[in-house]
Design a protein around this motif. Structure first.
Motif, mmCIF file in Angstrom:
data_model
loop_
_atom_site.group_PDB
_atom_site.id
_atom_site.type_symbol
_atom_site.label_atom_id
_atom_site.label_comp_id
_atom_site.label_asym_id
_atom_site.label_seq_id
_atom_site.Cartn_x
_atom_site.Cartn_y
_atom_site.Cartn_z
ATOM 1 N N SER A 93 0.791 -1.254 0.017
ATOM 2 C CA SER A 93 0.006 -0.233 0.178
ATOM 3 C C SER A 93 0.789 1.338 -0.177
ATOM 4 C CB SER A 93 -1.004 0.002 1.259
ATOM 5 O OG SER A 93 -0.301 0.156 2.538
ATOM 6 N N ALA A 94 2.033 1.454 -0.380
ATOM 7 C CA ALA A 94 2.958 2.357 -0.473
ATOM 8 C C ALA A 94 3.114 3.022 0.819
ATOM 9 C CB ALA A 94 2.545 3.043 -1.568
ATOM 10 N N HIS A 95 3.200 2.091 1.925
ATOM 11 C CA HIS A 95 3.540 2.479 3.163
ATOM 12 C C HIS A 95 2.346 3.515 4.011
ATOM 13 C CE1 HIS A 95 7.184 0.269 3.440
ATOM 14 N NE2 HIS A 95 7.453 0.758 2.343
ATOM 15 N N LYS A 96 1.221 3.124 3.330
ATOM 16 C CA LYS A 96 0.085 4.017 4.043
ATOM 17 C C LYS A 96 -0.669 3.235 5.047
ATOM 18 C CE LYS A 96 -0.838 6.889 -0.088
ATOM 19 N NZ LYS A 96 -1.161 6.618 -1.670
ATOM 20 N N SER A 97 -0.221 3.780 6.295
ATOM 21 C CA SER A 97 -0.713 2.699 7.551
ATOM 22 C C SER A 97 -2.472 2.880 7.464
ATOM 23 C CB SER A 97 0.140 3.021 8.726
ATOM 24 O OG SER A 97 -0.186 4.600 8.820
ATOM 25 N N GLU A 98 -2.871 3.680 7.021
ATOM 26 C CA GLU A 98 -4.458 3.676 7.390
ATOM 27 C C GLU A 98 -4.920 2.536 6.797
ATOM 28 O OE1 GLU A 98 -3.178 6.391 5.151
ATOM 29 O OE2 GLU A 98 -2.524 7.231 6.828
ATOM 30 N N GLN A 99 -4.410 1.912 5.811
ATOM 31 C CA GLN A 99 -4.947 0.748 4.929
ATOM 32 C C GLN A 99 -4.675 -0.409 5.564
ATOM 33 O OE1 GLN A 99 -3.810 0.950 0.837
ATOM 34 N NE2 GLN A 99 -4.876 3.131 0.680
ATOM 35 N N CYS A 100 -3.711 -0.573 6.481
ATOM 36 C CA CYS A 100 -3.196 -1.590 7.478
ATOM 37 C C CYS A 100 -3.505 -1.620 8.960
ATOM 38 C CB CYS A 100 -1.908 -2.177 7.054
ATOM 39 S SG CYS A 100 -1.408 -1.917 5.252
ATOM 40 N N ARG A 101 -4.219 -0.881 9.293
ATOM 41 C CA ARG A 101 -4.609 -0.640 10.643
ATOM 42 C C ARG A 101 -5.260 -1.817 11.339
ATOM 43 N NH1 ARG A 101 -4.509 3.552 13.534
ATOM 44 N NH2 ARG A 101 -6.674 3.458 14.617
ATOM 45 N N HIS A 102 -6.233 -2.744 10.399
ATOM 46 C CA HIS A 102 -6.684 -3.633 11.087
ATOM 47 C C HIS A 102 -5.554 -4.973 11.375
ATOM 48 C CE1 HIS A 102 -6.416 -4.665 6.662
ATOM 49 N NE2 HIS A 102 -6.377 -5.782 7.167
ATOM 50 N N LEU A 103 -4.434 -4.742 10.564
ATOM 51 C CA LEU A 103 -3.400 -5.947 10.798
ATOM 52 C C LEU A 103 -2.551 -5.361 11.945
ATOM 53 C CD1 LEU A 103 -2.451 -6.521 7.179
ATOM 54 C CD2 LEU A 103 -3.603 -7.841 8.758
ATOM 55 N N SER A 104 -2.282 -4.102 12.237
ATOM 56 C CA SER A 104 -1.721 -3.527 13.207
ATOM 57 C C SER A 104 -2.393 -3.866 14.518
ATOM 58 C CB SER A 104 -1.423 -1.840 12.990
ATOM 59 O OG SER A 104 -0.972 -1.245 14.176
ATOM 60 N N LYS A 105 -3.667 -3.730 14.679
ATOM 61 C CA LYS A 105 -4.576 -4.117 15.574
ATOM 62 C C LYS A 105 -4.236 -5.785 15.768
ATOM 63 C CE LYS A 105 -9.173 -4.168 17.311
ATOM 64 N NZ LYS A 105 -10.547 -3.630 17.114
ATOM 65 N N LYS A 106 -4.230 -6.455 15.068
ATOM 66 C CA LYS A 106 -4.154 -7.993 15.046
ATOM 67 C C LYS A 106 -2.529 -8.357 15.546
ATOM 68 C CE LYS A 106 -4.244 -11.997 12.187
ATOM 69 N NZ LYS A 106 -4.427 -12.741 10.763
ATOM 70 N N TYR A 107 -1.838 -7.494 15.277
ATOM 71 C CA TYR A 107 -0.254 -7.753 15.683
ATOM 72 C C TYR A 107 -0.345 -7.415 17.030
ATOM 73 C CZ TYR A 107 4.634 -6.987 16.494
ATOM 74 O OH TYR A 107 5.962 -7.106 17.174
ATOM 75 N N LEU A 108 -0.812 -6.255 17.516
ATOM 76 C CA LEU A 108 -0.728 -5.774 19.027
ATOM 77 C C LEU A 108 -1.636 -6.791 19.958
ATOM 78 C CD1 LEU A 108 -0.813 -2.089 18.688
ATOM 79 C CD2 LEU A 108 1.007 -3.315 19.360
ATOM 80 N N GLN A 109 -2.648 -7.315 19.439
ATOM 81 C CA GLN A 109 -3.632 -8.513 20.225
ATOM 82 C C GLN A 109 -2.482 -9.480 20.385
ATOM 83 O OE1 GLN A 109 -7.042 -8.304 17.631
ATOM 84 N NE2 GLN A 109 -7.960 -7.077 19.011
ATOM 85 N N CYS A 110 -2.003 -10.107 19.270
ATOM 86 C CA CYS A 110 -1.079 -11.272 19.343
ATOM 87 C C CYS A 110 -0.079 -10.933 20.664
ATOM 88 C CB CYS A 110 -0.208 -11.454 18.088
ATOM 89 S SG CYS A 110 0.859 -12.652 18.346
#
Length: 98
Positions: free
Chosen positions: A45-62
């Motif tokens: 996503s060309a380092h646009k973190s907004e599009q990957c927020r659900h994965l960031s959340k998943k990582y922190l939950q892990c």
């Protein structure tokens, strides 16, 4: 004479600890899959973190589940409006894109 410098540092002040404290690194690679999925999303996503927020959340939950960081409400970490995508939504999204 100066009171610090590039190599001497500021010797008069005490260091301030990080706001969230320290947490162990993932030496056993318990959350590697989530991390790689998030980094892959950032790359695509060309380092646009907004599009990957659900994965960031998943990582922190892990990390919280594996006691690699303190358990904390996701809303306090800025994820109040981010819903989790389940595997069905991911599959539907992939089939639409193809």
């Amino acid at each position: 004479m100066s009171t610090g410098g590039a190599f001497g540092g500021n010797r008069g002040l005490r260091p301030i600890p990080p706001e969230k404290g320290i947490f162990p690194l993932d030496h056993l690679h318990e959350c590697d899959a989530e991390k790689k999925e998030y980094l892959g999303c950032l790359k695509s996503s060309a380092h646009k973190s907004e599009q990957c927020r659900h994965l960031s959340k998943k990582y922190l939950q892990c990390r919280m589940a594996k006691n690699l960081m303190a358990k904390q409400d996701m809303a306090e970490l800025g994820f109040s409006g981010v819903k989790e995508l389940d595997s069905n939504e991911d599959k539907n999204k992939e089939s639409i894109e193809q």
